[in-house]
Design an enzyme around this catalytic site. Structure first.
Site, PDB file in Angstrom:
ATOM      1  N   GLY A  14       1.282 -17.860 -13.339  1.00  0.00           N
ATOM      2  CA  GLY A  14       1.782 -17.873 -11.966  1.00  0.00           C
ATOM      3  C   GLY A  14       2.742 -19.017 -11.707  1.00  0.00           C
ATOM      4  CE  LYS A  39      -3.036 -25.942 -12.384  1.00  0.00           C
ATOM      5  NZ  LYS A  39      -1.825 -25.133 -12.370  1.00  0.00           N
ATOM      6  NE  ARG A  87      -9.077  -3.884 -24.650  1.00  0.00           N
ATOM      7  CZ  ARG A  87      -9.147  -2.640 -24.189  1.00  0.00           C
ATOM      8  NH1 ARG A  87     -10.160  -1.870 -24.511  1.00  0.00           N
ATOM      9  NH2 ARG A  87      -8.214  -2.174 -23.390  1.00  0.00           N
ATOM     10  CG  ASP A 147       3.114  -5.063 -24.990  1.00  0.00           C
ATOM     11  OD1 ASP A 147       2.165  -5.323 -25.748  1.00  0.00           O
ATOM     12  OD2 ASP A 147       3.031  -5.110 -23.751  1.00  0.00           O
ATOM     13  NE  ARG A 150       4.424 -10.990 -26.911  1.00  0.00           N
ATOM     14  CZ  ARG A 150       3.242 -11.124 -26.328  1.00  0.00           C
ATOM     15  NH1 ARG A 150       2.423 -10.080 -26.260  1.00  0.00           N
ATOM     16  NH2 ARG A 150       2.869 -12.290 -25.818  1.00  0.00           N
ATOM     17  CG  HIS A 174      -0.294  -5.584 -22.018  1.00  0.00           C
ATOM     18  ND1 HIS A 174       0.662  -5.975 -22.916  1.00  0.00           N
ATOM     19  CD2 HIS A 174      -0.916  -6.713 -21.600  1.00  0.00           C
ATOM     20  CE1 HIS A 174       0.623  -7.302 -23.034  1.00  0.00           C
ATOM     21  NE2 HIS A 174      -0.336  -7.761 -22.252  1.00  0.00           N
ATOM     22  CB  THR A 232       1.072 -15.955 -23.867  1.00  0.00           C
ATOM     23  OG1 THR A 232       0.328 -15.070 -23.027  1.00  0.00           O
ATOM     24  CG2 THR A 232       0.469 -15.917 -25.262  1.00  0.00           C
TER      25      THR A 232
END
Length: 316
Positions: A14, A39, A87, A147, A150, A174, A232
């Protein structure tokens, strides 16, 4: 008058998105919302002090009420996957977070176009739609755009040609069931094998490569980056900014993002990525480009894998 953009989540993703957008002349207001208010405030203070080289911009760390009037809302909030976590476990945690965020966005920024970035992004895009009650054209997941970038980066290294000359896409989830429709990969409109033969005749060093290694590179790059630096954020941030620019442009754009499927390639009631027309009014629809039978089967299998996760979430 520029656009107002709200970013929910002041983590690395973000904050990087916010920093890039803070330097864009078409953005006049930025709001950052995070449960960790200090933050968010610190990130805004840091970024705002670097905007003296552009036209004035309003930047605040606020609450959901401050999202009112936003043209775009970007949702990055969610926890990262922990070692050993499945997941399904990650999805349950982040779906619960989305269940709290989505109604707030719908209440305070009902006309905004929303970009979902948090993972698992396809599941969370579906969850946001269900929990917000917003129109389907308003909700876009970042999907396989990263993706895809990439993929073209990897091919540019193998072919020795600029990334912008390569057109190719990653479809589906994804995640681990994503795939490359190789039948659609071209170099400036030339089929990949034709380009490779022509390049070699010119003495250009276009390497042979294994398609399985390329999709493995695409799927595993995120994990490799996390292993080396812990997270990432640069690549995904640039991808999200690209979507923002498409939504604020004068014309529609065809790209790969995640949105609700309605029978394309025999898939419906799931959010996943294929060629999609987006623009100032959000999602216009999917372009059902011709795929081989094998590629259609891979697309359906990817969609079914997502549906299995969604079923576990009990999203209503």
């Amino acid at each position: 008058m520029g656009s107002k953009i709200t970013i929910i989540g002041a983590g690395s993703v973000g904050s990087t998105i916010a920093h890039i957008l803070s330097l864009k002349p078409y953005v006049s207001e930025l709001v950052m919302i995070d449960i960790l208010k200090d933050k968010a405030d610190g990130e805004i203070m840091d970024m705002a002090q670097g905007t003296g080289f552009r036209d004035p911009i309003s930047m605040i760390a606020g609450d959901y009420e401050d999202a009112a009037g936003s043209d775009i809302v970007i949702v990055t909030s969610g926890v990262a996957r922990k070692p050993g976590q499945t997941r399904i476990e990650l999805a349950k945690t982040n779906v619960a977070i989305m269940k709290n965020i989505a109604p707030q966005v719908a209440k305070h920024a009902p006309n905004a176009l929303c970009i979902i970035v948090a993972n698992p992004v396809d599941v969370l895009t579906y969850a946001f739609l269900k929990y917000s009650g917003m129109k389907e054209n308003q909700v876009i997941g970042s999907g396989t755009l990263l993706d895809t970038v990439r993929l073209t980066y990897k091919l540019s290294q193998e072919l020795g040609i600029a990334q912008r000359s390569i057109k190719g896409y990653v479809f589906g989830e994804h995640g681990d069931t994503s795939f490359i429709p190789w039948s659609m990969v071209t170099v400036e409109g030339i089929k990949l094998d034709e380009y490779t033969k022509g390049a070699r005749r010119l003495g250009i060093d276009a390497n042979d490569f294994d398609p399985d290694e390329v999709i493995t590179y695409v799927r595993k790059s995120g994990g490799e980056i996390i292993k080396r630096k812990g997270a990432t954020f640069y690549g995904v941030a640039n991808s999200v900014v690209d979507v923002c620019e498409a939504l604020m442009g004068a014309q529609d754009l065809v790209t790969v993002v995640s949105s609700m499927m309605h029978g394309e390639y025999g898939v419906d009631d799931v959010c996943t990525s294929c060629l999609t027309v987006i623009g100032p009014n959000g999602v216009k629809g999917k372009i059902e480009a011709t795929l081989t039978d094998e590629e259609v089967a891979k697309f359906k299998a990817s969609a079914e894998a997502l549906k299995a996760v969604i079923k576990e979430m009990d999203i209503e």
